[in-house]
Design a protein around this motif. Structure first.
Motif, PDB file in Angstrom:
ATOM      1  N   PHE A 110       0.854  -1.196   0.000  1.00 49.77           N
ATOM      2  CA  PHE A 110       0.000   0.000   0.000  1.00 49.77           C
ATOM      3  C   PHE A 110       0.886   1.240   0.000  1.00 49.77           C
ATOM      4  N   VAL A 112       2.532   5.060   0.299  1.00 54.91           N
ATOM      5  CA  VAL A 112       2.723   5.907   1.479  1.00 54.91           C
ATOM      6  C   VAL A 112       2.844   7.348   1.029  1.00 54.91           C
ATOM      7  N   ARG A 113       2.041   8.227   1.654  1.00 56.04           N
ATOM      8  CA  ARG A 113       2.166   9.641   1.367  1.00 56.04           C
ATOM      9  C   ARG A 113       2.147  10.376   2.715  1.00 56.04           C
ATOM     10  N   ASN A 114       3.309  10.851   3.105  1.00 51.89           N
ATOM     11  CA  ASN A 114       3.424  11.610   4.347  1.00 51.89           C
ATOM     12  C   ASN A 114       3.707  13.074   4.042  1.00 51.89           C
ATOM     13  N   ASN A 115       3.097  13.950   4.814  1.00 52.34           N
ATOM     14  CA  ASN A 115       3.372  15.386   4.703  1.00 52.34           C
ATOM     15  C   ASN A 115       4.355  15.845   5.764  1.00 52.34           C
ATOM     16  N   CYS A 164      -4.221   9.234  -3.901  1.00 52.78           N
ATOM     17  CA  CYS A 164      -3.711  10.585  -3.676  1.00 52.78           C
ATOM     18  C   CYS A 164      -4.169  11.468  -4.834  1.00 52.78           C
ATOM     19  N   ASP A 218       1.394  13.178  13.710  1.00 58.58           N
ATOM     20  CA  ASP A 218       2.665  13.406  13.005  1.00 58.58           C
ATOM     21  C   ASP A 218       3.106  14.852  13.215  1.00 58.58           C
ATOM     22  N   ILE A 229      -0.573  18.585   8.342  1.00 59.20           N
ATOM     23  CA  ILE A 229      -1.789  18.527   7.519  1.00 59.20           C
ATOM     24  C   ILE A 229      -2.979  18.303   8.435  1.00 59.20           C
ATOM     25  N   LEU A 257       3.471   3.302   8.741  1.00 57.39           N
ATOM     26  CA  LEU A 257       3.533   4.408   7.775  1.00 57.39           C
ATOM     27  C   LEU A 257       2.165   4.779   7.203  1.00 57.39           C
ATOM     28  N   ASN A 258       1.166   3.895   7.392  1.00 63.54           N
ATOM     29  CA  ASN A 258      -0.181   4.188   6.898  1.00 63.54           C
ATOM     30  C   ASN A 258      -1.121   4.663   8.009  1.00 63.54           C
ATOM     31  N   ALA A 271      -7.155  11.018  -1.027  1.00 67.74           N
ATOM     32  CA  ALA A 271      -6.738  10.288   0.181  1.00 67.74           C
ATOM     33  C   ALA A 271      -6.262  11.247   1.264  1.00 67.74           C
ATOM     34  N   SER A 272      -5.998  12.506   0.899  1.00 67.04           N
ATOM     35  CA  SER A 272      -5.594  13.501   1.897  1.00 67.04           C
ATOM     36  C   SER A 272      -6.697  13.758   2.923  1.00 67.04           C
ATOM     37  N   SER A 274      -8.177  11.356   4.465  1.00 68.85           N
ATOM     38  CA  SER A 274      -8.151  10.206   5.375  1.00 68.85           C
ATOM     39  C   SER A 274      -7.007  10.349   6.374  1.00 68.85           C
ATOM     40  N   GLY A 275      -7.239  11.087   7.434  1.00 67.67           N
ATOM     41  CA  GLY A 275      -6.210  11.429   8.417  1.00 67.67           C
ATOM     42  C   GLY A 275      -5.597  10.218   9.099  1.00 67.67           C
ATOM     43  N   TRP A 277      -2.726   8.471  11.985  1.00 76.19           N
ATOM     44  CA  TRP A 277      -2.294   8.675  13.389  1.00 76.19           C
ATOM     45  C   TRP A 277      -3.293   9.586  14.111  1.00 76.19           C
TER      46      TRP A 277
HETATM   47  N1  MTE Z   1      -1.855  12.702   9.736  1.00 76.40           N
HETATM   48  C1  MTE Z   1      -1.685  12.634   8.408  1.00 76.40           C
HETATM   49  N2  MTE Z   1      -2.667  12.119   7.650  1.00 76.40           N
HETATM   50  C2  MTE Z   1      -2.527  12.033   6.309  1.00 76.40           C
HETATM   51  C3  MTE Z   1      -1.350  12.501   5.672  1.00 76.40           C
HETATM   52  C4  MTE Z   1      -0.309  13.029   6.491  1.00 76.40           C
HETATM   53  O1  MTE Z   1       0.745  13.440   6.023  1.00 76.40           O
HETATM   54  N3  MTE Z   1      -0.520  13.080   7.857  1.00 76.40           N
HETATM   55  N4  MTE Z   1      -1.254  12.458   4.299  1.00 76.40           N
HETATM   56  C5  MTE Z   1      -2.528  12.431   3.570  1.00 76.40           C
HETATM   57  C6  MTE Z   1      -2.370  12.223   2.150  1.00 76.40           C
HETATM   58  S1  MTE Z   1      -1.982  13.584   1.207  1.00 76.40           S
HETATM   59  C7  MTE Z   1      -2.619  11.009   1.570  1.00 76.40           C
HETATM   60  S2  MTE Z   1      -2.546  10.797  -0.118  1.00 76.40           S
HETATM   61  C8  MTE Z   1      -2.966   9.831   2.392  1.00 76.40           C
HETATM   62  C9  MTE Z   1      -2.005   8.698   2.114  1.00 76.40           C
HETATM   63  O2  MTE Z   1      -2.332   7.571   2.852  1.00 76.40           O
HETATM   64  P1  MTE Z   1      -1.303   6.346   2.907  1.00 76.40           P
HETATM   65  O3  MTE Z   1       0.039   6.893   3.285  1.00 76.40           O
HETATM   66  O4  MTE Z   1      -1.848   5.390   3.892  1.00 76.40           O
HETATM   67  O5  MTE Z   1      -1.285   5.758   1.526  1.00 76.40           O
HETATM   68  O6  MTE Z   1      -2.919  10.121   3.789  1.00 76.40           O
HETATM   69  C10 MTE Z   1      -3.446  11.373   4.148  1.00 76.40           C
HETATM   70  N5  MTE Z   1      -3.522  11.473   5.582  1.00 76.40           N
END
Ligand code: MTE
Ligand code: MO
Length: 438
Positions: A110, A112-115, A164, A218, A229, A257-258, A271-272, A274-275, A277
């Motif tokens: 799956f 991973v997209r972290n900000n 995403c 995070d 975010i 990481l998810n 997907a942004s 879907s918060g 942690w």
């Molecule tokens: N707390 C938190 N939630 C977040 C993010 C983040 O950086 N921090 N990134 C968002 C974005 S931009 C996306 S595309 C999805 C990615 O989910 P995944 O890493 O499980 O694929 O998480 C979202 N939720």
């Protein structure tokens, strides 16, 4: 002499821009564009190792899928080493399409997209983790332990597609800044948790509730005070029965990481929303104003604009349901078959809040299309699976293109849809290269 394995960032410590460009694939993209400009059809055939059979129809300026290469992978904790890592701070990694072949995306594949920086895994204590529901539009704020969430509400399991909004960004020209996602910032896993609606109703909503906004644990890349975010969705989407507060992915704790140990899962929307942690959800009496809700983040021009246009903030609108899209997951691009054989092709298709009505494939660059067989989704907001069998008329180089149509009759475009400043919503047809030999 001992050799240490070093990352691109260490190698280019003195030149962070170069390191960034290498990691984000920008240099490679620039080279590819220049390379193509100077290449005629003949040399293209030579580079592909076979003549391009329907070359007359091949769009000018497009790079054959058979010449696109994948970037080098670094292994991430809990993740398959074949994920394509685009950036290591924050971590961003996508899944090569042929590794998305399973109907339900495995946890280690799956994307991973972290900000920002995820909470230290060792610091996550299931016994003390809490979720607070607060905001102007709740009757009275309330805090739940994980055990309370798990015992006080009905458990729900749903397959939900997360993509995403920037998936496909690398194709835009002029380039849009941000992760240069190819096609793999998408997945559909089976999520278990409780309905967000059940929790919100148990706390008590006021009639002026407009939006929800999430907060996670995070941290910002440059300093602890700012939140990386904090996005959300309108209250109607939050109250849909598929909107979940989840603690399991495919029957196991969500990978670190998810979003381990708790996250929102809002299928069909960027997907942004879907918060990860997850520690807090605010019910707002206005459109949520957290980090990355403001323009231009996750917004599209309200009206189409010419490539490269600078769009004023007030002319940008928040992205809601994602557009129709499909992905070929078998065979892998570069497949070789014999002229006497037929090729079985399969993949997935999804359409935001809608369903996919039909999927087609083409082997002549969109001149003609054949219909695929298509499954019903496991549940609303889960991706659907398509299969088809293709016969090629003669030996040579081909591309298989896939095109999905949503339940409103809206089709994926065969080439790039409208350019936009942040490079969102590229739902152009996916294509793979196939060589047919004698
Ligand atoms: N707390 C938190 N939630 C977040 C993010 C983040 O950086 N921090 N990134 C968002 C974005 S931009 C996306 S595309 C999805 C990615 O989910 P995944 O890493 O499980 O694929 O998480 C979202 N939720
Ligand atoms: Mo995202």
């Amino acid at each position: 002499m001992q050799r240490k394995k070093v990352g691109i960032r260490t190698l280019y410590a003195k030149d962070p821009i170069k390191a960034d460009e290498l990691l984000w694939g920008r240099i490679a993209n620039k080279d590819r564009r220049g390379f193509l400009k100077n290449m005629g059809l003949l040399s293209m055939g030579a580079a592909l190792g076979a003549p391009m059979v329907f070359a007359d129809f091949f769009p000018a300026g497009m790079i054959p899928a058979g010449l696109l290469n994948e970037d080098t992978a670094f292994a991430l904790p809990g993740k398959d080493p074949n994920l394509i890592v685009l950036n290591d701070r924050p971590v961003n990694a996508e899944t090569p399409p042929h590794l998305l072949d399973a109907e339900v995306t495995p946890a280690n594949l799956f994307f991973v997209r972290n900000n920002g920086l995820p909470p230290d895994e060792a610091s996550i204590d299931l016994g003390t983790w809490t979720l607070t529901i607060d905001g102007e539009s709740v009757r009275e704020a309330k805090t739940f332990s994980l055990a309370e969430l798990k015992t006080q509400f009905t458990h729900v399991t749903k397959q939900l597609t997360l993509e995403c909004a920037g998936n496909g960004r690398k194709e835009f020209n002029p380039p849009a800044s941000g992760n240069q996602w190819s096609v793999g910032a998408v997945g559909c896993a089976s999520w278990t948790g409780v309905r967000l609606a059940d929790v919100l109703r148990a706390v008590g909503l006021k009639s002026d509730a407009v939006y929800i906004g999430y907060y996670g644990r995070d941290r910002h890349l440059n300093g602890e005070e700012k939140v990386p975010i904090s996005r959300g969705v309108p209250i109607a989407k939050a109250l849909e029965e598929e909107s979940l507060i989840a603690w399991e992915l495919n029957g196991n704790p969500i990978p670190w990481l998810n979003g381990y140990p708790l996250r929102l899962v809002i299928g069909g929307w960027p997907a942004s929303c879907s918060g990860k942690w997850l520690t807090r959800i605010s019910v707002r009496d206005r459109i949520h104003d957290g980090a990355k809700m403001e323009s231009p983040s996750y917004r599209m021009p309200s009206k189409p604009v010419a490539p490269g246009t600078k769009v004023p903030d007030e002319d940008m609108s928040i992205i809601e349901s994602m557009p129709v899209k499909s992905l070929i997951t078998f065979p892998r691009s570069g497949a070789m078959i014999k002229a006497s054989e037929s090729l079985k092709v399969r993949g997935h298709a999804w359409a935001g809040d809608l369903m996919v009505k039909e999927v087609f494939t083409s082997i002549d660059f969109g001149q003609s299309w054949q219909s695929c067989s298509l499954t019903q989704p496991a549940n609303r907001l889960a991706w659907q699976h398509f299969t088809t069998t293709i016969n090629f008329p003669q030996t040579g180089y081909y591309e298989v293109w896939a095109r999905a149509v949503d339940s409103n009759g809206i089709s994926q475009p065969v080439i790039l849809p409208g350019w936009n400043p942040k490079g969102y919503l590229n739902n152009a047809c996916h294509r793979i290269a196939v060589k047919v030999t004698a």
